[in-house]
Design an enzyme around this catalytic site. Sequence first.
Site, PDB file in Angstrom:
ATOM      1  N   ASP A  18      -4.778  -5.697  -8.050  1.00 42.93           N
ATOM      2  CA  ASP A  18      -5.302  -4.943  -6.953  1.00 42.93           C
ATOM      3  C   ASP A  18      -5.272  -3.529  -7.042  1.00 42.93           C
ATOM      4  O   ASP A  18      -5.220  -3.123  -8.237  1.00 42.93           O
ATOM      5  CB  ASP A  18      -3.805  -5.328  -6.015  1.00 42.93           C
ATOM      6  N   HIS A  30       0.848  -1.133   0.258  1.00 36.43           N
ATOM      7  CA  HIS A  30       0.008  -0.047  -0.047  1.00 36.43           C
ATOM      8  C   HIS A  30       1.014   1.332   0.226  1.00 36.43           C
ATOM      9  O   HIS A  30       0.443   2.197  -0.475  1.00 36.43           O
ATOM     10  CB  HIS A  30      -0.945   0.147   1.198  1.00 36.43           C
TER      11      HIS A  30
END
Length: 598
Positions: free
Chosen positions: A305, A232
């Site tokens: 993703d 992330h």
Amino acid sequence: MPHDSQVTPSGQDTPDDHDAHARDLLSRMMLEEKVGQLFVLHVYGHHASAPDRADIELNERELGVRTAAEAVAKYRPGGLIYFGWAHNTRDPRQLATLSNDVQRVAHDTSPGVPLLLSVDQEHGVVARIGAPATLLPGAMALGAGGAADDVREAARIAGAELRALGIRQNYAPSADVNVNPANPVIGVRSFGAGPDAVATSVTAQIEGYRDAGVAPAVKHFPGHGDTETDSHSALPHIHHTREQWEELDAPPFRAALATGVDVVMTAHIVVPALDPALDPATLSYPVVTGILREQLGHRGVVVTDSLSMQGVRTKYGDDRVAVLAIKAGVDQLLHPPQPELAYNAVLQAVRDGELTEARIDESVLRILRLKHKLGLFEQAYTTLETVDATVGSAAHLAAADRIAERTTTLLRNEDGLLPLSPGTHGRLLVLGADPVSPSGTTGPPTTVLATALTELGFTATALSTGTEPSPEAVDKALAEAASGHDAVIVTTYDVTDGDRQHALVTALTAAPEGPPVITVSVRTPHDVPRLPGVRAALAAYSWTDVELRAAARVLAGRVRPVGRLPVPVPRPDDPGQVLYPIGYGLSYEPYATPGPQA
């Protein structure tokens, strides 16, 4: 939603009919409509056309539209993804209404293709839709339970509730083999550290979602289990050799593909042994097309993703990321941070010849086939009656409790301290870490655990000391523990040597003539060896209500602890020495009655 495909004499469309309809529809779509099908967008707001003012402003800033309805009409996306932080998920009826309303916009907007509505609802520590929906144990807890039937049933329940809300795609299960205890992004989201055991759980979860009519997306290919970097915020590198990848990472994905799983999600990781160009796997032709499609034989949809994650944005701009993902072999572009930029970049790449329209057609055809398989062309809508009968039903809640009871793992029990009984340890102090609760839980973990123990006949007091207890909080905890309590239960969350949680537990265990200390690890089970002074220790693997209530029933002797570690727990100062191996777990017989009285 009717269409013009042929039907068999039984009235049911066949796969050949679906394929013919998908190809016919594709042939009539404009390039702009095809490109829209590649995108899965987020939108802000609880309502399709009348969100709150703050959500209108966020939509205008990020998508150039005011509402979800306008986003669907403008971009004609293949799907939407729901998030709590985007204010999509207030309550079940509201969410079902939102789903129906955006589907109507898609139906009324050329080319009239239903949306594939999705969510990232792994359960455990990642739950976007909370109570009153059923919250279930997460992957590592299910791995500790070790029962494929429980894994399958949990997914079937989760899938049935998602489908009742109009959601047909879930970004689960995680097929990552968590072989690195320091992994900050996967951890308890993995079923465990054994490739074969993970493969068994992944297969069972896919079957459960499929039984419920929801498409699972197995993730994060080619395997995110051995990293110390969170994708992330940065781009992780995994330094497995090709042989190590085949042995450790590949088996769960091979098992998933053997089931015919419809969707695979890529990871924003670099695996030099698989692609020496050092591109993130999401953007890597050798990984997505070379390995996933050509070598492993995946014929279904590949989804990225989230493209808003920093891991995929470190090397290229947001416009290039979208184009390179498609060139790599991806079909669905999930949650791009600048949708208009990415959409226009893909269009321009086709017009400039960097991407062919035939390549776009390949992905759109896969997406249309998946929508057919899920029955979206026949019926894209849900009903409030279905919501009321399904979401958070008594049967689902009871099953979640039963499944959770089989996951709690007892790692230490000196002198047979557990199980506790109200007759000998009636006054309990519950303190410790209170991490932000996953969506829809009823309160801080210490409060939930204390409430559950009180309902089991104890007098339990909650005292939140947090993940970073101050010296003042430690002093208060010591004073409270010495004020007549018979035992102290401490929730711990990723303890490290010398941190403030460690200081709290050390002070409690060192207190002269203090009550016995019991820990409940509410994330990874690796806290236990760092806290040698505690008399008993449980691993709950998460801090959702269902897992904390199960831990309370184990503490109180209402159920027998049967969970077994799905990961090894090494010495903190010597990772090569395993203190608690895979499969370890203590037990005891539950009380035949609610507990002996003094």
